[in-house]
Design a protein around this motif. Structure first.
Motif, PDB file in Angstrom:
ATOM      1  N   SER A 193       6.318 -34.678 -23.701  1.00 32.03           N
ATOM      2  CA  SER A 193       5.098 -34.667 -22.887  1.00 32.03           C
ATOM      3  C   SER A 193       5.439 -34.543 -21.411  1.00 32.03           C
ATOM      4  N   ARG A 194       6.449 -35.275 -20.967  1.00 32.65           N
ATOM      5  CA  ARG A 194       6.871 -35.188 -19.575  1.00 32.65           C
ATOM      6  C   ARG A 194       7.414 -33.800 -19.265  1.00 32.65           C
ATOM      7  N   GLU A 195       8.238 -33.248 -20.172  1.00 30.60           N
ATOM      8  CA  GLU A 195       8.792 -31.917 -19.941  1.00 30.60           C
ATOM      9  C   GLU A 195       7.694 -30.858 -19.908  1.00 30.60           C
ATOM     10  N   LEU A 196       6.733 -30.977 -20.804  1.00 35.87           N
ATOM     11  CA  LEU A 196       5.618 -30.023 -20.802  1.00 35.87           C
ATOM     12  C   LEU A 196       4.799 -30.143 -19.528  1.00 35.87           C
ATOM     13  N   ALA A 197       4.572 -31.370 -19.077  1.00 34.47           N
ATOM     14  CA  ALA A 197       3.806 -31.563 -17.837  1.00 34.47           C
ATOM     15  C   ALA A 197       4.530 -30.938 -16.651  1.00 34.47           C
ATOM     16  N   ASP A 198       5.850 -31.140 -16.579  1.00 36.56           N
ATOM     17  CA  ASP A 198       6.623 -30.555 -15.481  1.00 36.56           C
ATOM     18  C   ASP A 198       6.601 -29.028 -15.547  1.00 36.56           C
ATOM     19  N   ARG A 199       6.747 -28.494 -16.759  1.00 35.88           N
ATOM     20  CA  ARG A 199       6.700 -27.039 -16.917  1.00 35.88           C
ATOM     21  C   ARG A 199       5.316 -26.500 -16.562  1.00 35.88           C
ATOM     22  N   HIS A 200       4.319 -27.253 -16.921  1.00 34.27           N
ATOM     23  CA  HIS A 200       2.945 -26.867 -16.626  1.00 34.27           C
ATOM     24  C   HIS A 200       2.749 -26.739 -15.120  1.00 34.27           C
ATOM     25  N   VAL A 201       3.228 -27.732 -14.389  1.00 32.27           N
ATOM     26  CA  VAL A 201       3.106 -27.705 -12.930  1.00 32.27           C
ATOM     27  C   VAL A 201       3.821 -26.486 -12.369  1.00 32.27           C
ATOM     28  N   ARG A 202       5.048 -26.254 -12.834  1.00 29.55           N
ATOM     29  CA  ARG A 202       5.804 -25.097 -12.325  1.00 29.55           C
ATOM     30  C   ARG A 202       5.096 -23.788 -12.644  1.00 29.55           C
ATOM     31  N   LEU A 203       4.546 -23.696 -13.855  1.00 29.95           N
ATOM     32  CA  LEU A 203       3.882 -22.467 -14.259  1.00 29.95           C
ATOM     33  C   LEU A 203       2.664 -22.195 -13.377  1.00 29.95           C
ATOM     34  N   VAL A 204       1.880 -23.220 -13.130  1.00 26.62           N
ATOM     35  CA  VAL A 204       0.692 -23.047 -12.294  1.00 26.62           C
ATOM     36  C   VAL A 204       1.090 -22.681 -10.869  1.00 26.62           C
ATOM     37  N   ARG A 205       2.096 -23.369 -10.342  1.00 23.66           N
ATOM     38  CA  ARG A 205       2.490 -23.107  -8.951  1.00 23.66           C
ATOM     39  C   ARG A 205       3.162 -21.744  -8.807  1.00 23.66           C
ATOM     40  N   ASP A 206       3.933 -21.333  -9.802  1.00 21.78           N
ATOM     41  CA  ASP A 206       4.649 -20.055  -9.703  1.00 21.78           C
ATOM     42  C   ASP A 206       3.724 -18.867  -9.914  1.00 21.78           C
ATOM     43  N   THR A 207       2.736 -19.023 -10.777  1.00 21.37           N
ATOM     44  CA  THR A 207       1.887 -17.882 -11.125  1.00 21.37           C
ATOM     45  C   THR A 207       0.474 -18.013 -10.599  1.00 21.37           C
ATOM     46  N   GLY A 208       0.097 -19.220 -10.136  1.00 25.81           N
ATOM     47  CA  GLY A 208      -1.286 -19.417  -9.724  1.00 25.81           C
ATOM     48  C   GLY A 208      -2.260 -19.298 -10.870  1.00 25.81           C
ATOM     49  N   ALA A 209      -1.845 -19.693 -12.072  1.00 23.56           N
ATOM     50  CA  ALA A 209      -2.671 -19.501 -13.271  1.00 23.56           C
ATOM     51  C   ALA A 209      -3.789 -20.536 -13.312  1.00 23.56           C
ATOM     52  N   LEU A 210      -4.930 -20.181 -12.729  1.00 21.59           N
ATOM     53  CA  LEU A 210      -6.035 -21.126 -12.618  1.00 21.59           C
ATOM     54  C   LEU A 210      -6.544 -21.612 -13.960  1.00 21.59           C
ATOM     55  N   ALA A 211      -6.470 -20.765 -14.980  1.00 18.65           N
ATOM     56  CA  ALA A 211      -6.990 -21.164 -16.284  1.00 18.65           C
ATOM     57  C   ALA A 211      -6.276 -22.384 -16.836  1.00 18.65           C
ATOM     58  N   LEU A 212      -5.053 -22.638 -16.371  1.00 16.85           N
ATOM     59  CA  LEU A 212      -4.277 -23.771 -16.872  1.00 16.85           C
ATOM     60  C   LEU A 212      -4.584 -25.072 -16.134  1.00 16.85           C
ATOM     61  N   LEU A 213      -5.285 -24.981 -15.016  1.00 18.73           N
ATOM     62  CA  LEU A 213      -5.456 -26.173 -14.188  1.00 18.73           C
ATOM     63  C   LEU A 213      -6.149 -27.329 -14.907  1.00 18.73           C
ATOM     64  N   PRO A 214      -7.269 -27.116 -15.606  1.00 20.37           N
ATOM     65  CA  PRO A 214      -7.907 -28.272 -16.250  1.00 20.37           C
ATOM     66  C   PRO A 214      -6.982 -29.003 -17.204  1.00 20.37           C
ATOM     67  N   LEU A 215      -6.233 -28.264 -18.024  1.00 16.13           N
ATOM     68  CA  LEU A 215      -5.318 -28.910 -18.965  1.00 16.13           C
ATOM     69  C   LEU A 215      -4.190 -29.602 -18.226  1.00 16.13           C
ATOM     70  N   GLU A 216      -3.669 -28.950 -17.180  1.00 12.91           N
ATOM     71  CA  GLU A 216      -2.594 -29.582 -16.411  1.00 12.91           C
ATOM     72  C   GLU A 216      -3.058 -30.905 -15.833  1.00 12.91           C
ATOM     73  N   TRP A 217      -4.243 -30.914 -15.236  1.00 15.30           N
ATOM     74  CA  TRP A 217      -4.744 -32.128 -14.608  1.00 15.30           C
ATOM     75  C   TRP A 217      -4.892 -33.250 -15.615  1.00 15.30           C
ATOM     76  N   SER A 218      -5.545 -32.959 -16.746  1.00  8.92           N
ATOM     77  CA  SER A 218      -5.812 -34.036 -17.699  1.00  8.92           C
ATOM     78  C   SER A 218      -4.521 -34.566 -18.303  1.00  8.92           C
ATOM     79  N   THR A 219      -3.581 -33.690 -18.647  1.00  3.93           N
ATOM     80  CA  THR A 219      -2.339 -34.167 -19.243  1.00  3.93           C
ATOM     81  C   THR A 219      -1.511 -34.944 -18.237  1.00  3.93           C
TER      82      THR A 219
END
Length: 951
Positions: free
Chosen positions: A615-641
């Protein structure tokens, strides 16, 4: 559409550009400020002008400001903007205006605003430079994301303000294209200390969604005295007092309405009170006045005005080329000066004039001027605008024009302008003569409209497409699109059955698409109330009938098979398959597109397996993915997790920083906020519950659940009830905790709150309420998942729950096991709670009082350090019962910091530069510098090195 020729025509007031502002005076002609005959000042606007002067003063000393001027048409917003630009001495002023005809042209207004500053583009960080260049059509590249664009524009404005303070003026913001509105709203919310002002003028009394939350100045009508003074200032002879008072009453303080009403009547009428019309609205009255003026003009004059109204860019050179094609010469200019201002840009005296001119023309007249504009447009410099004018000049189906529009849609998609893509394709479909091709284009237009956040137009286009002769594959895609629209609307309960239907339709056509759609059906079913749609287990059983995975499975194939087994088999037999899929997701080199699309499934499995490390690794990867690509669609899931994970880890301050980020980004980027818990209200609820704030928790939970029930979002209801159980257990209100936990458990087998965390809350609350049978049933619900998991987190929570139902040495052993296991995890909250219930048990057993004090003291100190006031109070009461007084923690200086300041301190301690911190927090480097200055002052330190000692 935003090519070099447009750039050369744009300039900025007081800047380096050679052209005029949209809002300033042009070629010596009077600007909007002088239209009311008020060169000496703005009657009745002293307070508003003083507020704007204060805004400029703040910007000149290094602060940033955002402001929305809001009022009806003609009330004087543009005049106040003129006042602002005229008083902005020493500042660079850049201007833009929304144009109704360009609302679907992505980034049109943003380009107008930024064009004078594009010489600074090469100084931006690479990803931001590329995103902005691609959006403006200056370079090729993948479609940029709005978040990345927002950061790019923020950096561009900050760079421009390094030279001198920058004032951005955006008029008619209600007509901004959606892409520009989102980006400019993001920038306005992130401004702090860049010496930048963003001032918007928006028509109407209602709040504009994109600008909601920004400071607002409501511009009301003039007082009766000021209105009479304005009439006197433009006096055209004697004015009957009754007529004057009637004019003032009719105009309701609206300056433009007052002047237009006055100019409509002859002097005898004004003197005697004849001929005053009654119209339903002020804007309608003003437009009627403009139309009457048009009716008195010669045909060639009206045609030139129609040309100007049909070209929203206001390109004077284009206007004259098109006018020449219609046989209109310079002799017409004098006759139109009363309605438009002619310079490098063409501007109407008022936006309502443009709409009045265009609406008054016959359809054939409109088509004639659009064709003239198309012929006058350089096909190489601006092919999209040429295609748009050509389409509006075409009455009958024409494949050549439709194909040209389709090519324009492709270019718009490359720039990330989904609204423009939908508009181009919708018009292309209407002009397509072949029924099959028309249906295909309507389907593509429907998908673009859906992705642009316009579900109703998307459904209308989809119905048109499905009525046409589509082949089986496209019919399956149409079924899928209809289901996807349902899943993002208030009809989410119907999405899973619709997705199953689409998946079955794909089966004989494309196995990969079929399996992907089955996985989407599982996603839709996980969060839905059971009575609102097909049950989760039933949907999972249907997915088991999907075509088998290929010999070399994709990540989606492994995730589908694992989740289907999890919901249809016992946890122990499904766990190995889930571990394999999760390991594949985490270790294999999968594409960013796959990662972003299926991250929710990987996270679901990590939760189901109580796998805190993954869960921690996925959360960290999620943050990197959003910041690197600006993938707005991922933001709600990133925030809640991230929020849930941080609260379990006891990092409530960091969770508060995340939630602050949620609030800003949701508002600024337009990400859909009806994801239940995956939004700012859900984050605030989690923080309030873990902090033990009862009134706030109950208010937020009720608000969240009422919306969730209406939308059929069972997962949101489960999370809300689980958090209410957490709150009440922390406060020692066990009856309330038991009731909330029971309601959360009812949504089993949905992973997370319902199937995993709520049963543990129910065990604790039921035992404390004396309902051991209920507690035993809750433990039986918990054990299959914890035993199948085998992680220290899972087995630690299970051991604590077993201890609560045990006695004597058996209970003591379970408590010790829980503490030993949880000590090896990052889950400090569950560790502290294990110390707490162990200490409570020891005290009740009336043995080893010193041991009880030690456990309770440890729990108390952990809870206080984490900011969990409710549980800390419970531990303190237990300590007092042992005869020991809890040592109150003194408030440390670091507690004076805001969540954002604490986040900056954490990042600075890691050695990040101001620019790197800015990139992670979606702010400018100068904002980071500003906040660090405040931190240093609060903490009494002078260097970043001293931050290492701050808790």
């Amino acid at each position: 559409m935003l090519g070099k020729s447009s750039l050369e025509l744009l300039g900025d007031v007081g800047g380096h550009g050679g052209g005029p502002s949209m809002l300033g005076s042009v070629s010596g002609l009077p600007g909007r400020f002088h239209r009311h005959g008020t060169k000496a000042g703005l009657p009745g606007r002293q307070a508003e002008c003083e507020a704007l002067d204060r805004l400029l003063a703040a910007v000149r000393v290094g602060q940033s400001r955002a402001l929305v001027l809001r009022g009806e048409a003609g009330v004087g917003k543009s005049a106040l903007l003129d006042h602002l630009t005229e008083r902005a001495s020493g500042c660079r002023v850049v201007c833009a205006a929304g144009v109704q005809a360009e609302m679907e042209v992505a980034f049109a207004a943003l380009y107008s605003l930024c064009a004078p500053m594009l010489d600074l583009l090469d100084g931006l960080p690479g990803p931001q430079r590329d995103a902005l260049g691609t959006a403006f059509g200056l370079r090729a590249g993948p479609a940029p994301d709005r978040l990345l664009l927002g950061l790019a524009v923020l950096s561009l404005l900050a760079a421009a303000a390094d030279e001198r303070p920058l004032v951005c003026v955006i008029d008619d913001a209600q007509w901004l294209d959606h892409a520009s509105a989102q980006v400019l709203a993001f920038v306005a919310r992130r401004l702090v200390a860049e010496s930048v002002a963003c001032v918007f003028a928006v028509r109407g009394a209602r709040e504009m969604d994109e600008l909601s939350g920004l400071p607002v100045m409501d511009v009301a009508g003039l007082s009766a005295g000021d209105a009479r003074a304005l009439l006197r200032s433009v006096g055209r002879g004697p004015l009957d007092e009754q007529v004057r008072d009637r004019l003032v009453a009719e105009a309701r303080g609206n300056p433009l309405a007052l002047l237009e009403l006055a100019r409509e009547f002859t002097r005898p009428e004004l003197a005697g009170g004849f001929g005053l019309p009654a119209t339903p609205t002020l804007s309608g009255r003003i437009e009627d006045g403009f139309r009457r003026q048009l009716g008195r003009m010669p045909a060639h004059t009206r045609r030139l005005l129609l040309l100007a109204a049909a070209d929203p860019l206001g390109d004077a050179a284009l206007l004259w080329r098109a006018a020449a094609r219609l046989g209109l010469g310079m002799a017409v200019v004098g006759a139109v000066n009363d309605m438009i201002v002619l310079g490098v840009r063409v501007r109407f005296r008022h936006p309502l004039m443009r709409s009045a001119v265009y609406r008054a023309a016959l359809p054939e007249e409109r088509r004639r001027v659009h064709l003239a504009l198309a012929e006058a447009t350089d096909v190489d410099a601006d092919p999209d605008r040429r295609a748009w004018h050509r389409a509006h000049g075409t009455a009958q189906p024409d494949e050549e024009v439709a194909a040209e529009l389709e090519r324009s849609a492709g270019r718009a998609q490359a720039r990330g302008g989904l609204a423009a893509v939908g508009a181009f394709l919708e018009r292309a479909a209407a002009l397509t003569p072949d029924p099959r091709r028309r249906a295909e284009r309507a389907l593509a237009a429907a998908r673009a409209k859906h992705l642009a956040g316009a579900p109703e137009p998307a459904l209308a286009l989809l119905a048109s497409a499905q009525a046409g002769p589509l082949d089986e594959l496209r019919l399956a895609h149409a079924e899928l699109l209809r289901a996807e629209i349902a899943s993002t609307s208030n009809h989410g309960g119907s999405a899973a059955p619709m997705l199953l239907k689409a998946a079955r339709r794909f089966e004989p056509l494309d196995t990969g698409l079929a399996r992907d759609t089955y996985l989407q059906a599982l996603s839709a079913a996980i969060g839905v109330l059971p009575e609102k749609g097909r049950g989760l287990v039933e949907v999972a059983a249907a997915t088991r009938a999907a075509p088998p995975a290929p010999a070399t499975p994709r990540v989606a194939d492994l995730l589908l098979d694992a989740l289907a087994r999890h919901f249809t088999e016992d946890a122990r037999s499904a766990a190995p398959v889930m571990r394999r899929a999760l390991a594949f997701f985490l270790s294999e080199d999968i594409s960013a597109a796959e990662e972003s699309r299926w991250l929710w499934a990987a996270h679901t499995m990590a939760v189901a397996l109580w796998d805190d490390r993954s869960s921690r690794e996925l959360a960290d990867r999620h943050v990197r993915l959003v910041r690197d690509t600006g993938a707005l669609a991922l933001l709600p899931l990133e925030w809640s997790t991230r929020l849930i994970l941080l609260t379990f880890e006891g990092e409530l301050d960091e969770a508060a920083s995340v939630n602050e980020e949620i609030q800003t980004l949701v508002a600024a980027t337009g990400v859909r906020t009806s994801f239940g818990f995956q939004g700012p209200v859900g984050g605030a609820l989690a923080l309030a519950a873990w902090r033990g704030r009862q009134a706030e928790t109950e208010q937020l939970a009720n608000a969240l659940m009422s919306g969730a029930v209406s939308r059929g979002e069972g997962a949101t209801v489960a999370v809300s009830q689980w958090l209410r159980a957490v709150l009440h257990n922390g406060l020692g209100q066990y009856e309330e905790a038991r009731a909330a936990a029971e309601r959360a458990c009812a949504y089993h087998p949905s992973p997370g709150a319902a199937a995993h965390w709520a049963p543990a809350e129910l065990v604790e609350a039921a035992v404390a309420s004396g309902e051991r049978e209920l507690a035993t049933r809750a433990l039986e619900q918990l054990i299959p998942s914890t035993q199948a998991s085998g992680t220290d987190w899972a087995l630690g929570v299970e051991a604590r729950s077993r201890a609560l139902l045990s006695q004597g040495e058996e209970a003591d052993g379970h408590y010790r096991e829980a503490i030993d296991r949880l000590r090896r995890t990052r889950m400090r909250v569950d560790l502290a709670r294990s110390h707490l219930v162990y200490g409570e048990w020891l005290r009740r057993e009336r043995r080893r009082r010193d041991d009880a004090r030690e456990q309770l003291r440890t729990a108390y100190e952990l809870f206080v350090a984490m900011g969990m006031e409710g549980f800390a109070g419970r531990a303190e009461r237990e300590l007092l019962a042992t005869g020991e007084t809890a040592r109150r923690r003194t408030v440390e200086t670091a507690d004076q910091l805001t969540p954002q300041e604490r986040q900056i301190v954490r990042l600075a301690r890691q050695g990040l530069t101001n620019k790197e911190i800015a990139g992670q927090m979606y702010v400018s480097p100068r904002t980071v510098e500003y906040h660090l200055g405040k931190v240093f002052a609060k903490l009494g330190i002078t260097s970043r090195g001293q931050l290492q000692g701050i808790a």
